[in-house]
Design an enzyme around this catalytic site. Structure first.
Site, PDB file in Angstrom:
ATOM      1  N   ALA B  45     -63.817 -62.005  63.480  1.00  0.00           N
ATOM      2  CA  ALA B  45     -65.230 -61.740  63.222  1.00  0.00           C
ATOM      3  C   ALA B  45     -65.865 -62.900  62.470  1.00  0.00           C
ATOM      4  CB  ALA B  45     -65.383 -60.438  62.439  1.00  0.00           C
ATOM      5  N   ARG B 338     -52.935 -43.667  68.906  1.00  0.00           N
ATOM      6  CA  ARG B 338     -52.055 -43.966  67.782  1.00  0.00           C
ATOM      7  C   ARG B 338     -51.901 -42.820  66.797  1.00  0.00           C
ATOM      8  NH1 ARG B 338     -54.028 -50.195  66.742  1.00  0.00           N
ATOM      9  NH2 ARG B 338     -52.907 -51.029  68.527  1.00  0.00           N
TER      10      ARG B 338
END
Lengths: 257, 645
Positions: B45, B338
């Site tokens: 980012a 997950r």
């Protein structure tokens, strides 16, 4: 297991350094090398001494931040791993382990075992990229790349920039590092338009930083934690040679035109 | 409450981002040169943002605590990056990627943001290929894909098991190009210490040079925070040793709201804990679940024998194995999201079927895949992961099944941001894992890389201009101004206070104790009594820390213990907020599992009537926090119970 440690201590870049001896006891063979140093540092802090400074971050062998020259080898005795992946099961009870920082004029010591590798960043800044701004790219599948070529490019791109190649080389040459980046792009069609400028600028930056020359001893390849191949240096040499020839041809073409 | 305006543009879902881009304000090239932007963090980012903003012509200052921007922990992501290219012709689309992400996040993310993420995902792949990222290819020369958890299509692009590394090096290359051009100035080994606010706007930061210990002041017209997640509050996590939550905590204390702090992702496939000297946990990519089958023995006696080394896993017959994910979730099998996979592993181990020396492990077995595809195919796909496993555990995963257990991996929570990625502090933007925005209560695999690069390459270069267009008349402010001086003094005072304690316990002593509290009570299973207990324990530990921590050396030099102490001091406050947030959320959703709220089958039980909101916390000073709510309204999709059966 109990171990004796001989560690390079140096306050800062300006001061001189020396080896200090330490002992650690009851180390588990499943402990990683850096965890062993953590244990030493906890011991030092508890007894009012300053801990040994060393670089490390991801501790899974990919960030390239850890270094250490262990018993005369960059990243220690095990093959194809970084120091953070080295485990104490590779040593024996009672061993003496000598730990030094990378040694190269281009990597000055910051403190103890930490060195400054900004020269590597500077080399990448000189040309280790393809000039493309965000937003203007064509569809990713518009240009097929043969698989074997993409695989070779990936082999070269696996370099983590740790500097072990420089540390291993008697000339402190950075050719393996530079050749890995040059090769990654040289092998891809996207990388060709700038190939000439890239290799010339990166080699220039490498020379300016004070890295030595390559004499093909192959120590870099033998010690590289990511097993970057010496053939990349051959490719770098060819690209560099081409860049000279191309530049001359280009000039000639301009004059002729 | 009026401050929580999401600024999602009007109109149909698929037109929102286009609408935004065609109606936003821009800054002309001549003015861009006069505007300074600080970017903290150099991961996917931060690195992508710094590079792209430099390309546009802004003056960028980019900071990281590591020795080089190339070390940021994005580099460790293994498996891949999602995009809705539909190159496989298997029914993928932008809508489907959006839908999978919202559903995977258990309906706790904002529709508009997630749709934009899916929309720009395709541009990311184009951009990365143009940069020379060597993605895996098929023999025809086109890009290869693999499947990942929570999806029924193959949309994950990858570069062996080093996708994060290759994407980060791509961003680092672009960043380096801008450094050469002079649009970006790098500040490695320089860590943010505080945010400076002038007249209500973010105007700079205070940093500490980690080599000399000096404090520096930096001005900018806008500040972008991209410092990643705060998983290291648990001490043991898959994060890098230096990963920390301090920048987030600093801006939180300066007025940015913290969104859903309790949403933590526990990754199902990590190498199990082996000793109290352990410093971090190593992830084994989720992509392994493509070909690996997860099992434990059906009989407790067998599990017991395996724990004591009296049986080898290969000696357990097929019919005596419980492939519990395939049994419980036949539609998704080993590829459930997950959170579901992690809880299922915990459930088996808690019930006494766990293996490994500690009984806190399950098998991930490749025998079937090796039989079907051959060893070399498996080596090509996962070679470096298998090597990594063998180096750490000293066992050959080609011959014996891997042992894995869940570990803290990612924090979906983070600073609350609006559609423009701006926090509640004007001019302070937050990108990537550091914000709360796109993954709701659970992140799907291969989506973190997607979000980091989406925010950095394709969102912030637009949205920051909408803000900066009204700053073109703001001249650069001197860092001698009183706000800078005051913030600088506050930082110096805190560091001096830390140095002056001269107690008996090391920073790691405290961090490990905090980690144990967090894992026990704010980890995979949470309940009211435990969370209340955790709040009390953290408060006590924090008090003890400020009375008894020992930091050798001085603050005017390189001091690694001081760096750690400074970060742990923040974790000791952030951990408490996580517990408070978990306590407030009387439902189970995604990675947040409150034991009181589950179905008869042990699945997470959401409460949409009361908790379909983003919990945005505001710092009230003195350890107090006030809750604000951004209600999540789903205009375009129907909210359902997640079903992977």
């Amino acid at each position: 297991m109990d171990l004796k440690l001989k560690i390079w201590r140096q306050k800062n870049a300006k001061s001189g350094g020396r080896f200090e001896k330490y002992q650690v006891k009851g180390i588990s063979p499943n402990c990683s090398f850096l965890e062993m140093l953590d244990i030493l540092n906890e011991q030092l802090v508890r007894s009012g001494q300053e801990p040994v400074a060393f670089d490390h971050d991801c501790r899974e062998g990919i960030c390239g931040m850890c270094s250490l020259y262990i018993n005369g080898k960059p990243h220690g005795p095990d093959k194809a791993i970084t120091t953070c992946q080295l485990h104490m099961r590779k040593f024996k009870d009672g061993d003496t382990i000598t730990i030094e920082p990378w040694r190269s004029r281009a990597f000055p010591v910051i403190r103890d075992l930490m060195v400054d590798r900004y020269a590597f960043d500077r080399i990448i800044q000189a040309g280790g990229y393809i000039s493309v701004n965000a937003g203007g790219a064509q569809d990713a599948n518009a240009m097929p790349v043969p698989k074997y070529q993409a695989d070779l490019s990936m082999d070269a791109a696996a370099c983590i920039g740790c500097g072990a190649c420089v540390a291993a080389c008697k000339n402190a040459s950075a050719m393996l590092f530079v050749s890995a980046k040059v090769s990654q792009f040289a092998l891809l069609p996207q990388g060709r338009p700038e190939a000439v400028e890239r290799v010339r600028n990166m080699v220039k930056s490498m020379d300016e930083a004070g890295f030595g020359n390559c004499t093909n001893t192959g120590a870099c390849e033998a010690e590289c934690p990511k097993e970057i191949k010496l053939t990349n240096i051959a490719r770098l040499n060819r690209e560099f040679f081409n860049s000279k020839v191309c530049a001359e041809t280009r000039k000639a073409a301009v004059f002729a035109g | 409450m009026t401050r929580l305006v999401s600024k999602v543009p009007p109109g149909p879902l698929e037109e929102k981002w286009s609408y935004y881009k065609s109606h936003q304000n821009l800054v002309n090239p001549a003015n861009k040169r006069k505007l300074d932007i600080i970017v903290v963090g150099t991961g996917l980012a931060g690195g992508a943002a710094a590079a792209s903003l430099g390309e546009l012509g802004f003056n960028v200052k980019n900071f990281c605590y590591q020795d080089s921007p190339r070390r940021a922990h994005s580099i460790a992501a293994q498996g891949g990056i999602n995009a809705a290219k539909n190159y496989q012709n298997d029914g993928d689309s932008i809508y489907r990627l959006f839908y999978d992400t919202i559903k995977g996040g258990d309906y706790r993310a904002r529709e508009g943001n997630v749709y934009r993420l899916a929309e720009v995902s395709n541009l990311i792949i184009d951009q990365c290929v143009a940069q020379g990222v060597p993605f895996a290819r098929e023999y025809g020369g086109l890009l290869d894909n693999r499947s990942f958890g929570g999806a029924q299509v193959s949309r994950t692009f990858y570069a062996r098991g080093q996708t994060g590394q290759q994407l980060l090096l791509g961003a680092y290359s672009s960043l380096s190009r801008q450094v050469k051009k002079g649009t970006v100035k790098l500040y490695p080994r320089e860590e943010m210490q505080d945010l400076v606010i002038i007249d209500g706007k973010a105007r700079g930061i205070i940093t500490r040079d980690l080599i000399t210990g000096e404090l520096h002041r930096h001005f900018a017209h806008a500040v972008v925070i991209a410092t990643g997640g705060y998983g290291n509050v648990f001490f043991l996590s898959t994060n890098a040793m230096g990963s920390n939550g301090s920048a987030l905590w600093q801006i939180y204390k300066r007025g940015a709201y913290f969104g859903n702090p309790c949403f933590t992702q526990i990754h199902p496939t990590c190498i199990p804990v082996h000793g109290d000297y352990q410093s971090k946990l190593t992830l084994m990519s989720e992509s392994l679940r493509n070909d690996g089958r997860i099992w434990v023995p059906k009989r407790k006696e067998d599990a017991e024998a395996l724990r004591h080394g009296k049986l080898r896993p290969t000696q357990i017959k097929e019919e005596d194995r419980d492939y519990y994910l395939e049994r419980r979730y036949p539609a998704f099998g080993n590829l459930v999201p997950r959170d579901v996979a992690s809880r299922a592993a915990k459930e088996r181990c808690d019930a006494g079927f766990g293996v490994g020396e500690t009984g806190l492990a399950v098998f991930l077995d490749f025998a079937d895949a090796i039989g079907r595809l051959g060893k070399s195919a498996i080596e090509e796909r996962y070679g470096n992961l298998f090597q990594m496993y063998e180096k750490i555990v000293d066992e050959n995963p080609y011959e014996n099944p891997m042992m894995i257990y869940p570990a803290v991996h990612y924090t979906m929570g983070g600073i609350w941001v609006d559609y423009e990625l701006m926090s509640t502090i004007p001019g302070c933007f937050v990108l990537g894992e550091a914000n709360f925005s796109d993954h709701g209560a659970n992140r799907l695999g291969a989506s973190a890389l997607m979000q980091g690069l989406a925010d950095g390459y394709f969102v912030i270069p637009y949205t920051i201009q909408n803000y900066l267009s009204s700053e073109i008349r703001t001249a650069r402010i001197s860092t001698d101004k009183e706000e800078f001086a005051a913030a600088g003094k506050q930082v110096a005072d805190r560091l001096e206070k830390l140095m002056s304690i001269k107690g008996k316990q090391t920073v790691d002593d405290f961090h490990k104790r905090l980690g144990r509290i967090m894992w026990e009570y704010v980890g995979m299973g949470r309940n009211e009594a435990g969370l209340k207990k955790a709040v009390g324990m953290i408060q006590e530990l924090r008090q003890e820390f400020w009375q008894d921590v020992r930091i050798p050396g001085t603050m005017h030099e390189l001091n690694t213990e001081l760096e750690k102490a400074n970060r742990v001091a923040d974790f000791l406050e952030l951990g408490e907020l996580m517990a408070l947030d978990a306590l407030n959320r009387n439902e189970s959703c995604g990675g947040h599992f409150r034991e009181e709220f589950q179905t008869d089958e042990g699945e997470a039980l959401r409460d949409d009537a009361n908790y379909a909101y983003v919990a945005a916390w505001e710092y009230q000073g003195d350890g107090k926090h006030e809750l604000h709510k951004e209600v999540l309204e789903y205009e375009f999709i129907e909210v359902k119970q997640r079903n992977y059966k």
